[in-house]
Scaffold this motif. Structure first.
Motif, mmCIF file in Angstrom:
data_model
loop_
_atom_site.group_PDB
_atom_site.id
_atom_site.type_symbol
_atom_site.label_atom_id
_atom_site.label_comp_id
_atom_site.label_asym_id
_atom_site.label_seq_id
_atom_site.Cartn_x
_atom_site.Cartn_y
_atom_site.Cartn_z
ATOM 1 N N ARG A 567 -45.376 46.693 -52.871
ATOM 2 C CA ARG A 567 -44.322 45.952 -52.179
ATOM 3 C C ARG A 567 -43.381 45.337 -53.208
ATOM 4 O O ARG A 567 -43.812 44.901 -54.288
ATOM 5 C CB ARG A 567 -44.920 44.856 -51.289
ATOM 6 N N PHE A 568 -42.105 45.307 -52.853
ATOM 7 C CA PHE A 568 -41.081 44.740 -53.729
ATOM 8 C C PHE A 568 -40.518 43.473 -53.086
ATOM 9 O O PHE A 568 -40.232 43.445 -51.881
ATOM 10 C CB PHE A 568 -39.963 45.754 -53.966
ATOM 11 N N TYR A 569 -40.387 42.434 -53.901
ATOM 12 C CA TYR A 569 -39.897 41.135 -53.434
ATOM 13 C C TYR A 569 -38.761 40.656 -54.342
ATOM 14 O O TYR A 569 -38.758 40.944 -55.556
ATOM 15 C CB TYR A 569 -41.013 40.086 -53.466
ATOM 16 N N LEU A 570 -37.833 39.894 -53.762
ATOM 17 C CA LEU A 570 -36.777 39.234 -54.531
ATOM 18 C C LEU A 570 -37.226 37.797 -54.793
ATOM 19 O O LEU A 570 -37.573 37.060 -53.865
ATOM 20 C CB LEU A 570 -35.461 39.244 -53.756
ATOM 21 N N SER A 571 -37.229 37.416 -56.087
ATOM 22 C CA SER A 571 -37.779 36.111 -56.472
ATOM 23 C C SER A 571 -36.791 35.357 -57.349
ATOM 24 O O SER A 571 -36.011 35.958 -58.102
ATOM 25 C CB SER A 571 -39.090 36.304 -57.233
ATOM 26 N N ASN A 572 -36.849 34.036 -57.263
ATOM 27 C CA ASN A 572 -35.982 33.203 -58.102
ATOM 28 C C ASN A 572 -36.458 33.157 -59.547
ATOM 29 O O ASN A 572 -35.710 32.747 -60.438
ATOM 30 C CB ASN A 572 -35.919 31.772 -57.548
ATOM 31 N N ALA A 611 -28.161 38.509 -55.503
ATOM 32 C CA ALA A 611 -29.369 38.481 -56.329
ATOM 33 C C ALA A 611 -29.113 38.044 -57.759
ATOM 34 O O ALA A 611 -30.014 38.123 -58.600
ATOM 35 C CB ALA A 611 -30.016 39.865 -56.329
ATOM 36 N N ALA A 612 -27.923 37.593 -58.055
ATOM 37 C CA ALA A 612 -27.590 37.213 -59.429
ATOM 38 C C ALA A 612 -28.599 36.206 -59.973
ATOM 39 O O ALA A 612 -28.972 35.239 -59.297
ATOM 40 C CB ALA A 612 -26.183 36.648 -59.478
ATOM 41 N N MET A 613 -29.074 36.470 -61.209
ATOM 42 C CA MET A 613 -30.031 35.650 -61.947
ATOM 43 C C MET A 613 -31.414 35.615 -61.290
ATOM 44 O O MET A 613 -32.258 34.811 -61.662
ATOM 45 C CB MET A 613 -29.496 34.223 -62.127
ATOM 46 N N ARG A 614 -31.623 36.491 -60.354
ATOM 47 C CA ARG A 614 -32.942 36.599 -59.732
ATOM 48 C C ARG A 614 -33.656 37.860 -60.246
ATOM 49 O O ARG A 614 -33.072 38.693 -60.929
ATOM 50 C CB ARG A 614 -32.821 36.642 -58.207
ATOM 51 N N HIS A 615 -34.922 37.996 -59.847
ATOM 52 C CA HIS A 615 -35.754 39.118 -60.286
ATOM 53 C C HIS A 615 -36.314 39.852 -59.069
ATOM 54 O O HIS A 615 -36.532 39.244 -58.013
ATOM 55 C CB HIS A 615 -36.938 38.626 -61.123
ATOM 56 N N VAL A 616 -36.577 41.155 -59.242
ATOM 57 C CA VAL A 616 -37.378 41.895 -58.262
ATOM 58 C C VAL A 616 -38.792 42.005 -58.832
ATOM 59 O O VAL A 616 -38.977 42.429 -59.977
ATOM 60 C CB VAL A 616 -36.811 43.298 -57.985
ATOM 61 N N ILE A 617 -39.765 41.599 -58.043
ATOM 62 C CA ILE A 617 -41.164 41.684 -58.478
ATOM 63 C C ILE A 617 -41.855 42.818 -57.718
ATOM 64 O O ILE A 617 -41.835 42.849 -56.477
ATOM 65 C CB ILE A 617 -41.913 40.361 -58.238
ATOM 66 N N ALA A 618 -42.423 43.747 -58.468
ATOM 67 C CA ALA A 618 -43.237 44.819 -57.875
ATOM 68 C C ALA A 618 -44.685 44.342 -57.806
ATOM 69 O O ALA A 618 -45.262 43.940 -58.829
ATOM 70 C CB ALA A 618 -43.142 46.088 -58.700
#
Length: 642
Positions: A567-572, A611-618
């Motif tokens: 699963r992929f999530y958008l994280s701060n 999503a600027a300055m954010r990360h995608v976490i796998a």
């Protein structure tokens, strides 16, 4: 005109179409609608040994009238019962499945000193059953023709445990036919007795084998350990018979309560086991696994359920098929103490020919290198004959095998041997040898054997070329296995051979060898992780932002994984939490060891989200269903979006 269909209420396959004149009642047309290959032929030797086989006759053939001779007519009738039992239950056309003629000789005698003959047998060479005077019963005929079915299916070798299973199968078929054909004495007091209608009386009881001094479990006092009766095939069959009784009728035995499945289900399970899961060298441990697997194969058919299979397992546990006999069977050598084998060389003797017969110190060689009579897998095994002439030969590898360095190395093989011996005197035997110079020089591998090594010394007074040597001698009581630690040969190109030495007279069976392997033992692990190849965000002036990414998931372990999800999530930040925004999910059916899989995804964000300055976490193995050696490398954050 009346149309009448005539069918049988019992097992006989009868279906006739009859057209009857409606005015005068005469039959205008009559024909058999059953397609059958039933063909019977009975000979009668009148207790005359000079007549041989098949003997005088035939005195009754298919469709012929009764002769009035009890043994002749019963043999004819009971061969029909055998045929229809297998046809109706398994759609098997005669013992070979191809409509073979059923032939019997009754009132047979082998010699004038042994007449009347009080025994019966299946002759595989004559392809017929042979019955003594007054021994023609339904279970007897079913028993002997049951041997024919075994010959044409698993081919269980009539020796030691495989022979006991062979004999047990014939008892099972004979009794199942007896209990379903509506003939003879089937009262509760005679149920599970075998040959009770024989003029000599019953000689076995499947519900309680101990009555006739047969074992009913592997550690039973009555379990026979010896070479008489082909290794006790008529005695140790009691273990298999007790299991069949428990599977069919149920009962409490040896600490296990078994709910019986009934004869119909039991018959299907035993037939599936015989025709698809057993081989010529199968033993009781194999039958333990095979009966359960056969039941599992049949779930959903014939009313068979998972619960039925659990009761099959209880029956085989109660009879201790999963245990080695206390008295005579060698324990099998483990393949790996820890981990699983990684083969460098493996031969199940079914395909490519890796071996050849070679003379050692004498030129005499046997005729055959392979046997189809006794094998642990498939149909064939290597065979070193115990010759009755002075000889010294070997079954040798044609090509050497290069051994790697850095890991413990093993040589493992399954084998059964029966060499000439008398009491504690071992006249013939076999040894394992190896060569590291292409076969010019050979060394005894005996010191390398760590499981089931040599068990005797070859007698020095009969000229055997291996006189005075430690070797495999006497009998192994069926198939066992041996293991050698060959780590000292790492980095070498090695050949192995199985060497047989025979003296100048007498012989027994010889040496059967199967499933030969050279290997390492490796602990199989799964370790899932991954890395990012690319990830970027694109945003139009009026459209929503889109995240595009490419992620590679890896299995860096030594074993294939089971199914899992990513699963992929958008994280701060780079730390995953339940507040992170879910983006996408992917399912992976399996990932092989030391392989990877690339995943590309494209996700549109909700309006106004950037999503600027954010990360995608796998999150690899998001549901934590795969057992991994390292569970701390499953959260893989991308670089931040600029």
């Amino acid at each position: 005109m009346w149309k009448v269909v005539v069918e049988s209420k019992n097992q006989e396959q009868i279906r006739h179409l009859v057209f009857v004149d409606g005015i005068n009642g005469r039959i205008r047309l009559h024909f058999d609608m059953v397609e059958t290959s039933l063909r019977r032929k009975v000979y009668d030797n009148y207790n005359n040994p000079a007549l041989g086989l098949p003997g005088y006759g035939p005195v009754r053939v298919e469709g012929g009238a009764a002769t009035g001779v009890r043994d002749v007519d019963l043999a004819y009738e009971y061969m029909g019962d055998f045929y229809y039992f297998f046809k109706n239950n398994f759609n098997r056309d005669s013992y070979d499945g191809r409509g073979a003629e059923l032939v019997a000789t009754v009132r047979y005698c082998e010699s004038y000193d042994d007449c009347p003959y009080d025994n019966d047998f299946w002759s595989s060479t004559k392809r017929q059953i042979v019955l003594g005077d007054g021994t023609v019963t339904d279970d007897c005929v079913g028993h002997e023709l049951g041997h024919a079915v075994t010959d044409y299916t698993a081919g269980l070798c009539y020796f030691m445990q495989s022979g006991a299973i062979n004999e047990s199968y014939s008892d099972i078929w004979g009794e199942f036919i007896d209990l379903t054909n509506g003939k003879g004495n089937d009262s509760s007091s005679y149920r599970w007795y075998l040959f009770e209608d024989d003029k000599y009386g019953a000689s076995r009881n499947m519900a309680n084998p101990n009555i006739f001094e047969q074992p009913q479990r592997m550690t039973d006092y009555y379990y026979y350990c010896g070479i008489g009766d082909n290794g006790g095939v008529h005695i140790n069959s009691g273990v298999g018979n007790k299991a069949a009784y428990l599977i069919t009728d149920g009962g409490y035995f040896n600490g296990y309560s078994v709910r019986g499945l009934g004869l119909t289900k039991a018959a299907q399970i035993y037939y599936e086991t015989l025709t698809h899961l057993l081989v010529s060298g199968s033993d009781y441990l194999d039958l333990y696994h095979a009966l359960y697997q056969a039941c599992m194969n049949l779930i959903g058919r014939f009313g068979i359920t998972q619960n039925d299979c659990e009761n099959v397992r209880y029956a085989t546990l109660a009879t201790e098929m999963n245990r080695t006999s206390t008295y005579c069977v060698y324990p099998k050598a483990p393949i790996c103490d820890v981990g699983e084998p990684v083969d460098i060389f493996y031969d199940d003797v079914e395909g490519k020919e890796y071996w050849k017969l070679t003379p050692v110190t004498m030129l005499v060689l046997p005729k055959y290198l392979y046997s189809s009579e006794y094998a642990r897998s498939g149909k064939y095994s290597l065979y070193g004959e115990n010759l009755d002439v002075l000889s010294d030969f070997a079954i040798s590898m044609k090509k050497g095998v290069s051994l790697p360095v850095g890991s413990a190395l093993y040589f493992h093989f399954e084998h059964a041997y029966d060499f000439e011996s008398e009491g504690s005197t071992m006249y013939d035997g076999g040894i394992v040898e190896y060569s590291i110079d292409g076969g010019r020089t050979w060394y005894d591998a005996g010191p390398m054997i760590i499981n089931n090594g040599y068990d005797g010394v070859i007698y020095t007074g009969a000229g055997n070329p291996l006189s005075g040597r430690y070797a495999y001698t006497g009998t192994s009581f069926g198939f066992t296995s041996s293991r050698l630690n060959i780590s000292s040969l790492a980095g070498r190109n090695v050949k192995f051979r199985f060497r047989i030495g025979n003296d100048e007279a007498y012989a027994d069976d010889g040496w059967y060898i199967d499933n030969v392997r050279i290997y390492m033992c490796q602990v199989k692990i799964v370790d899932l992780t991954g890395y990012w190849v690319s990830v970027k965000q694109t945003c139009g002036r009026t459209s929503r932002c889109t995240i595009k990414g490419k992620f590679v998931v890896q299995n860096t372990g030594t074993s294939n994984s089971s199914a899992f999800k990513i699963r992929f999530y958008l994280s701060n930040d780079t730390i995953f939490s339940s507040d992170d925004l879910f983006l996408k999910e992917y399912s992976i059916k399996s990932l092989k060891s030391n392989t990877s899989k690339a995943i590309s995804f494209n996700v549109k964000l909700t309006s106004g989200l950037n999503a600027a300055m954010r990360h995608v976490i796998a999150v690899v193995d998001a549901d934590n269903v795969v057992n991994e050696t390292n569970e701390n490398n499953n959260l893989l954050p991308s670089v931040p979006f600029l």
